[in-house]
Enzyme design. Structure first.
Site, mmCIF file in Angstrom:
data_model
loop_
_atom_site.group_PDB
_atom_site.id
_atom_site.type_symbol
_atom_site.label_atom_id
_atom_site.label_comp_id
_atom_site.label_asym_id
_atom_site.label_seq_id
_atom_site.Cartn_x
_atom_site.Cartn_y
_atom_site.Cartn_z
ATOM 1 N N GLY A 101 -11.968 1.988 1.499
ATOM 2 C CA GLY A 101 -11.859 3.451 1.455
ATOM 3 C C GLY A 101 -10.968 3.895 0.312
ATOM 4 O O GLY A 101 -10.689 3.124 -0.602
ATOM 5 N N ASN A 102 -10.544 5.135 0.345
ATOM 6 C CA ASN A 102 -9.570 5.618 -0.644
ATOM 7 C C ASN A 102 -8.712 6.705 -0.003
ATOM 8 O O ASN A 102 -8.928 7.085 1.148
ATOM 9 C CB ASN A 102 -10.279 6.094 -1.923
ATOM 10 C CG ASN A 102 -11.183 7.273 -1.670
ATOM 11 O OD1 ASN A 102 -10.747 8.348 -1.282
ATOM 12 N ND2 ASN A 102 -12.499 7.062 -1.862
ATOM 13 N N HIS A 103 -7.727 7.191 -0.767
ATOM 14 C CA HIS A 103 -6.719 8.094 -0.186
ATOM 15 C C HIS A 103 -7.133 9.560 -0.153
ATOM 16 O O HIS A 103 -6.321 10.413 0.171
ATOM 17 C CB HIS A 103 -5.413 7.981 -0.984
ATOM 18 C CG HIS A 103 -4.724 6.665 -0.806
ATOM 19 N ND1 HIS A 103 -4.250 6.243 0.417
ATOM 20 C CD2 HIS A 103 -4.447 5.670 -1.684
ATOM 21 C CE1 HIS A 103 -3.691 5.055 0.290
ATOM 22 N NE2 HIS A 103 -3.806 4.673 -0.984
#
Ligand code: CTP
Length: 396
Positions: free
Chosen positions: A208-210
């Site tokens: 995923g990412n932030h």
């Protein structure tokens, strides 16, 4: 219609009695109404009736209080109004409006008004059909005046045809729509993506990412407040939106986002892709949880489909806006995306700016358009940034 200032001009027709109902509907819906009557209109309905219903004095002459030597200021009245409605507008009044004859107070106010003008013609069928009247109406329309056209039915003369003034309830519907339409994005469909994507590795793990989705949500809410119908395609963790104009759909992976977004593009006027979509996804997704082993573990990744680029290849009249989150050579990198993805505007975030980027409630953006015009903005809340972006899109 709350607080809207409507200047009603009543001219001398039997339909002047309908002005009472028009005023009552306006006042009930919160509008402020001031009334001007031509001298002959006062023969059909009493100024006292219209003054009582409008809760304001009625004007019909230049002279105010003779004993005090006051006059009625046609310029002030003309400038006061958000909109001027002439109802009923007789053939005589239409002719004077079209030629600039100012032999009564109503015509002087009309010539002074800078606001939009709406006209409700009322006359007998042959007067309505007469080439002079038709010519006057056409020329007033060409001048940008709006018409609520006469209705067909029995006329005061006993004849049946077109010419009777529109019914007060139809006038009310027109104005509710008219003021509703001051929301500039009414009738537009906007497609917005927001948040991260989660690319599955196995049933319990993902890449995923932030991204928080806050910027996309702020855009969706700001566009919806301006009247747009918004489809908000949201990655995991994007805040839930509760707005009657926003249809929020949650997706997981880049492929899910692609599948949810692309079919909506054709019917959209604007697409703003604010999501942080994974550029790669695992080539194989294990159907069982992967067990830990002693040696190194590699995941093979394959590219995802670029949603923005795909929309760029499908684009016809839509406006397409992308985001660029960069750490270095920001402007050059963002500018490249305009041509490589066929964009109309790119929103550049630099991770070098404090308070900008993932997770913050603030953002600092630079907008770059297809002609390479650059507009830099200060650090602002994401909802203020959303309004800046939407204003720029409207200018496109
Ligand atoms: N985007 C997209 N689909 C993808 C990847 C990106 O729709 N699969 C969109 C993003 O929503 C954003 C824009 O493309 O609006 C910029 O994405 P970015 O990843 O920064 O650009 P890339 O072209 O992937 O280039 P790079 O990662 O090398 O900066």
């Amino acid at each position: 219609m709350e607080g809207k200032k409507i200047l009603l001009g009543v001219s001398g027709s039997i339909a002047a009695y309908k002005a009472a109902f028009v005023i009552r509907n306006f006042v009930k819906s919160g509008a402020e109404v001031r009334v001007i009557m031509t001298p002959s209109a006062t023969e059909f309905i009493s100024p006292l009736t219209l003054a009582t219903l409008s809760k304001n004095k009625v004007y019909s002459t230049y002279v105010g209080d003779k004993t005090q030597g006051t006059w009625n200021n046609h310029v002030d009245l003309g400038l006061w109004a958000d909109v001027m409605l002439i109802a009923p507008a007789t053939a005589n009044t239409l002719a004077k409006m079209n030629t600039g004859i100012t032999d009564n107070f109503l015509q002087a106010v009309y010539l002074s008004a800078r606001c939009p003008v709406v006209i409700c013609p009322a006359m007998d069928l042959d007067m309505y059909d007469h080439p002079s009247t038709q010519k006057n109406m056409t020329e007033l329309k060409d001048r940008g005046h709006l018409f609520i056209d006469s209705e067909f039915g029995e006329l005061a003369s006993g004849l049946v045809g077109k010419g009777r003034m529109a019914e007060p309830e139809n006038i009310q519907v027109f104005f509710e729509k008219y003021f509703g339409n001051t929301k500039p994005l009414v009738d537009q469909n906007w497609l917005i993506t927001a948040g991260p994507t989660f690319e599955p590795i196995d049933p319990v793990r993902f890449i995923g990412n932030h991204s928080s989705g806050k910027m996309g949500v702020a855009l969706a809410l700001a566009a919806a407040d301006k009247g747009a119908q918004v489809h908000l395609i949201s990655g995991p963790g994007t805040p839930r939106v509760n707005h009657e104009n926003v249809n929020q759909v949650f997706v997981q992976s880049a492929q899910d986002m692609f599948d949810a977004t692309v079919p909506l593009f054709n019917n959209s006027q604007v697409a703003v892709l604010a999501a942080a979509v994974a550029d790669y996804t695992p080539s194989h997704v294990a159907d069982r949880k992967i067990k830990k082993k002693a040696n190194d573990f590699n995941i093979e990744l394959k590219p995802t489909r670029d949603i923005l680029k795909h929309l760029g290849s499908l684009k016809s009249t839509q406006k397409l806006i992308g985001f660029a989150l960069e750490t270095n050579d920001e402007v050059a990198n963002a500018t490249k995306k305009i041509s490589s993805k066929n964009l109309d505007l790119v929103v550049l975030n630099s991770l070098q700016d404090k308070g900008a980027g993932f997770g913050y409630d603030t953002n600092k953006i630079t907008l770059i358009d297809a002609k390479n015009n650059l507009t830099e903005f200060e650090l602002k809340s994401k909802s203020e940034v959303a309004i800046d972006i939407i204003n720029a899109i409207q200018k496109l």
